[in-house]
Design a protein around this motif. Structure first.
Motif, mmCIF file in Angstrom:
data_model
loop_
_atom_site.group_PDB
_atom_site.id
_atom_site.type_symbol
_atom_site.label_atom_id
_atom_site.label_comp_id
_atom_site.label_asym_id
_atom_site.label_seq_id
_atom_site.Cartn_x
_atom_site.Cartn_y
_atom_site.Cartn_z
ATOM 1 N N GLU A 95 0.852 -1.190 0.000
ATOM 2 C CA GLU A 95 0.000 0.000 0.000
ATOM 3 C C GLU A 95 0.891 1.244 0.000
ATOM 4 O OE1 GLU A 95 -2.767 -0.139 3.234
ATOM 5 O OE2 GLU A 95 -3.604 -2.081 2.633
ATOM 6 N N PRO A 96 0.335 2.422 -0.307
ATOM 7 C CA PRO A 96 1.164 3.636 -0.348
ATOM 8 C C PRO A 96 1.947 3.882 0.934
ATOM 9 C CG PRO A 96 -0.959 4.061 -1.362
ATOM 10 C CD PRO A 96 -1.042 2.681 -0.766
ATOM 11 N N ASN A 97 1.381 3.550 2.090
ATOM 12 C CA ASN A 97 2.085 3.747 3.353
ATOM 13 C C ASN A 97 2.475 2.433 4.013
ATOM 14 O OD1 ASN A 97 1.921 6.668 3.432
ATOM 15 N ND2 ASN A 97 -0.274 6.396 3.773
ATOM 16 N N ALA A 98 2.444 1.363 3.234
ATOM 17 C CA ALA A 98 2.815 0.042 3.751
ATOM 18 C C ALA A 98 3.387 -0.769 2.606
ATOM 19 C CB ALA A 98 1.595 -0.662 4.365
ATOM 20 N N GLY A 99 4.607 -0.418 2.188
ATOM 21 C CA GLY A 99 5.242 -1.137 1.097
ATOM 22 C C GLY A 99 5.761 -2.464 1.584
ATOM 23 N N SER A 100 7.029 -2.518 1.970
ATOM 24 C CA SER A 100 7.585 -3.749 2.509
ATOM 25 C C SER A 100 7.099 -4.031 3.930
ATOM 26 C CB SER A 100 9.113 -3.668 2.492
ATOM 27 O OG SER A 100 9.599 -3.665 1.176
ATOM 28 N N ASP A 101 6.539 -3.034 4.583
ATOM 29 C CA ASP A 101 6.029 -3.218 5.956
ATOM 30 C C ASP A 101 4.580 -3.676 5.875
ATOM 31 O OD1 ASP A 101 5.611 -3.244 8.636
ATOM 32 O OD2 ASP A 101 5.659 -1.071 8.892
ATOM 33 N N LEU A 102 4.395 -4.953 5.541
ATOM 34 C CA LEU A 102 3.061 -5.479 5.283
ATOM 35 C C LEU A 102 2.147 -5.366 6.503
ATOM 36 C CD1 LEU A 102 1.135 -6.941 3.348
ATOM 37 C CD2 LEU A 102 2.155 -9.105 4.098
ATOM 38 N N ALA A 103 2.718 -5.401 7.690
ATOM 39 C CA ALA A 103 1.887 -5.349 8.899
ATOM 40 C C ALA A 103 1.211 -3.999 9.079
ATOM 41 C CB ALA A 103 2.727 -5.664 10.135
ATOM 42 N N ALA A 104 1.597 -2.990 8.296
ATOM 43 C CA ALA A 104 1.017 -1.651 8.437
ATOM 44 C C ALA A 104 -0.148 -1.420 7.472
ATOM 45 C CB ALA A 104 2.091 -0.597 8.203
ATOM 46 N N VAL A 105 -0.681 -2.471 6.846
ATOM 47 C CA VAL A 105 -1.755 -2.270 5.867
ATOM 48 C C VAL A 105 -2.967 -1.603 6.518
ATOM 49 C CG1 VAL A 105 -1.034 -4.228 4.442
ATOM 50 C CG2 VAL A 105 -2.769 -4.566 6.201
ATOM 51 N N ALA A 106 -3.609 -0.735 5.736
ATOM 52 C CA ALA A 106 -4.789 -0.013 6.208
ATOM 53 C C ALA A 106 -6.056 -0.406 5.461
ATOM 54 C CB ALA A 106 -4.564 1.492 6.063
ATOM 55 N N THR A 107 -5.931 -1.117 4.340
ATOM 56 C CA THR A 107 -7.127 -1.597 3.645
ATOM 57 C C THR A 107 -7.973 -2.402 4.616
ATOM 58 O OG1 THR A 107 -6.026 -1.644 1.500
ATOM 59 C CG2 THR A 107 -7.928 -3.076 1.763
ATOM 60 N N ARG A 108 -9.261 -2.140 4.630
ATOM 61 C CA ARG A 108 -10.124 -2.802 5.612
ATOM 62 C C ARG A 108 -11.229 -3.574 4.903
ATOM 63 N NH1 ARG A 108 -11.362 2.497 5.198
ATOM 64 N NH2 ARG A 108 -13.556 3.096 4.950
ATOM 65 N N ALA A 109 -11.719 -4.588 5.581
ATOM 66 C CA ALA A 109 -12.837 -5.381 5.077
ATOM 67 C C ALA A 109 -13.798 -5.639 6.225
ATOM 68 C CB ALA A 109 -12.344 -6.692 4.482
ATOM 69 N N VAL A 110 -15.067 -5.472 5.949
ATOM 70 C CA VAL A 110 -16.123 -5.652 6.953
ATOM 71 C C VAL A 110 -17.111 -6.683 6.429
ATOM 72 C CG1 VAL A 110 -17.995 -4.532 8.209
ATOM 73 C CG2 VAL A 110 -15.869 -3.279 7.767
ATOM 74 N N ASN A 111 -17.474 -7.624 7.274
ATOM 75 C CA ASN A 111 -18.502 -8.600 6.893
ATOM 76 C C ASN A 111 -19.863 -8.048 7.282
ATOM 77 O OD1 ASN A 111 -20.166 -10.863 6.507
ATOM 78 N ND2 ASN A 111 -18.452 -12.252 6.929
ATOM 79 N N ASP A 112 -20.677 -7.722 6.261
ATOM 80 C CA ASP A 112 -21.992 -7.129 6.540
ATOM 81 C C ASP A 112 -23.114 -8.151 6.583
ATOM 82 O OD1 ASP A 112 -22.329 -7.834 3.913
ATOM 83 O OD2 ASP A 112 -22.794 -5.821 3.171
ATOM 84 N N GLY A 113 -22.761 -9.417 6.664
ATOM 85 C CA GLY A 113 -23.766 -10.474 6.697
ATOM 86 C C GLY A 113 -24.005 -11.118 5.348
ATOM 87 N N ASP A 114 -23.778 -10.367 4.290
ATOM 88 C CA ASP A 114 -23.916 -10.903 2.932
ATOM 89 C C ASP A 114 -22.563 -11.143 2.275
ATOM 90 O OD1 ASP A 114 -26.743 -10.816 2.951
ATOM 91 O OD2 ASP A 114 -26.679 -8.656 2.541
ATOM 92 N N GLY A 115 -21.482 -10.845 2.960
ATOM 93 C CA GLY A 115 -20.139 -11.015 2.409
ATOM 94 C C GLY A 115 -19.211 -9.937 2.927
ATOM 95 N N TRP A 116 -17.982 -9.949 2.438
ATOM 96 C CA TRP A 116 -16.980 -8.978 2.833
ATOM 97 C C TRP A 116 -17.056 -7.753 1.936
ATOM 98 C CZ3 TRP A 116 -14.400 -9.857 7.243
ATOM 99 C CH2 TRP A 116 -14.268 -11.178 7.700
ATOM 100 N N VAL A 117 -16.997 -6.574 2.540
ATOM 101 C CA VAL A 117 -16.952 -5.311 1.814
ATOM 102 C C VAL A 117 -15.563 -4.716 2.032
ATOM 103 C CG1 VAL A 117 -17.991 -3.044 1.488
ATOM 104 C CG2 VAL A 117 -19.427 -4.987 2.209
ATOM 105 N N VAL A 118 -14.849 -4.489 0.922
ATOM 106 C CA VAL A 118 -13.430 -4.108 0.983
ATOM 107 C C VAL A 118 -13.268 -2.663 0.544
ATOM 108 C CG1 VAL A 118 -11.089 -4.695 0.232
ATOM 109 C CG2 VAL A 118 -12.836 -6.499 0.413
#
Length: 393
Positions: free
Chosen positions: A135-158
């Protein structure tokens, strides 16, 4: 590990060599040497057809277990095939991320339903994949990812942004590391999701590289969706699964990569003989070191793949392997420019690089992608040698 090839291994070598020679001299003769680093745009549809031809004739998924559709070949047989593939100057594969990364990950961590759904199409090259890690602020530092996903009951929303996503503009699916536990930090609360690329809510924007091509892309997820069942492993186990994928990334295909490295080194030596640079003792010394380094790359790769990495353990061996080959290849690009001399600074119009210029520019990225040299050294220092952690802001 016994590095000697048996008579059966050599018979397999002849089988692979004969098959490659037959088809690369006939239906796919025009594809030899196409699609390498910095040239991923070359004859993409034709190379896709070639990959599907390989799959139809049983030359994909060579190391996968037979129960998952593979041939279950030994390590040495896989080494033989990758050596012969590179020596035949067969075109660069378009299905590497699916076959070499995601496939083994699903075999190790996926559900039965996931394996049944995805493995046959990967093996047949019917669906292509990309990797949603950086990600733009998490290149080689994969643990810093900010992309989020929420399960709304019908699936994951990314929602979020990935960057440096190789072949995203060609991919049907993406394996995405996203934060699924609100408020979690670093390695905790991440999940490994399988997300379809061809849907509303996914935007792909190519990034132009120094080579003038666009192998990788920015990918924007804006309410993109995937099914609840398409999380690999358990929700929150994404770090473990993602690290396993990176281990597969440094797998058997690196042997064929080294054959290509040898061809590049030979081209540098040929130029040095032609323009007289070979008479410079400094260049002679660098060429000698390059040859020795290439031999060490192969031996280290075979030792690591055989599961005998010594005291550092599997994680350490993978990090050492990435450090060694990436640094060696970057040095080869620098040696190529030193041998070429002032002419290396001249680019034809319109912007057209020769092979050695492309080698130099592309190898600047080798020590960055897939985990930068700095990150690999931190892994070795902190997780293998047990040294104090680097200070973090």
């Amino acid at each position: 590990m016994d590095l000697r090839y048996s008579a059966e291994d050599e018979r397999f070598r002849r089988e692979a060599r004969d098959w490659l020679e037959t088809y690369l001299s006939d239906d796919f003769a025009g594809l030899r040497g196409l699609g390498g680093p910095g040239r991923e745009h070359e004859a993409f549809e034709e190379r896709l057809a070639w990959d599907r031809h390989l799959g139809a004739h049983g030359w994909t998924a060579l190391g996968w277990p037979p129960e998952h559709g593979g041939r279950g070949l030994s390590l040495l047989r896989q080494v033989v095939f990758h050596e012969e593939y590179a020596r035949a100057e067969a075109p660069a594969r378009v299905n590497h991320l699916g076959e070499e990364l995601l496939g083994p990950t699903l075999i190790a961590f996926g559900s039965d339903a996931q394996r049944e759904r995805f493995l046959p199409k990967i093996r047949a090259v019917e669906e292509l994949w990309c990797q949603g890690y950086s990600e733009p602020n998490a290149g080689s530092d994969l643990a810093a990812v900010a992309t989020r996903a929420v399960n709304d009951g019908d699936g994951w929303v990314v929602d979020g942004q990935k960057i440096w996503t190789s072949l995203a503009h060609q991919a049907d699916w993406c394996f995405v590391v996203a934060r699924t536990t609100p408020g979690s930090r670093r390695h905790d609360g991440l999940s490994y999701l399988l997300v379809p690329m061809r849907q509303e809510g996914v935007t792909v924007r190519p990034i132009t590289q120094l080579t003038g091509t666009s192998e990788f892309n920015e990918v924007f997820f804006d309410g993109a969706r995937t099914e609840t069942s398409l999380v690999v492993g358990e929700p929150g186990d994404g770090w473990k699964v993602a690290m396993a994928t990176l281990g597969f990334e440094r797998g058997i295909s690196t042997i064929g990569q080294q054959v290509a490295f040898a061809r590049e080194l030979a081209a540098v030596v040929t130029l040095a003989r032609r323009n007289g640079a070979i008479d410079d003792p400094v260049i002679q010394d660098r060429i000698a070191h390059a040859h020795m380094g290439l031999d060490l790359l192969r031996l280290h790769a075979l030792r690591t793949l055989a599961g005998s990495p010594g005291e550092t353990g599997a994680m350490g061996a993978a990090s050492v392997a990435k450090l060694v080959w990436a640094t060696w290849h970057r040095s080869l690009g620098e040696l190529a420019m030193q041998v070429a001399g002032a002419s290396a600074l001249v680019v034809a119009e319109p912007y057209e690089l020769d092979d050695l210029q492309r080698l130099f520019l592309y190898t600047r990225a080798d020590t960055i992608y897939g985990g930068s040299n700095e990150i690999q050294r931190n892994i070795l220092a902190e997780r293998v040698l047990g040294l104090p952690r680097e200070a973090r802001p």
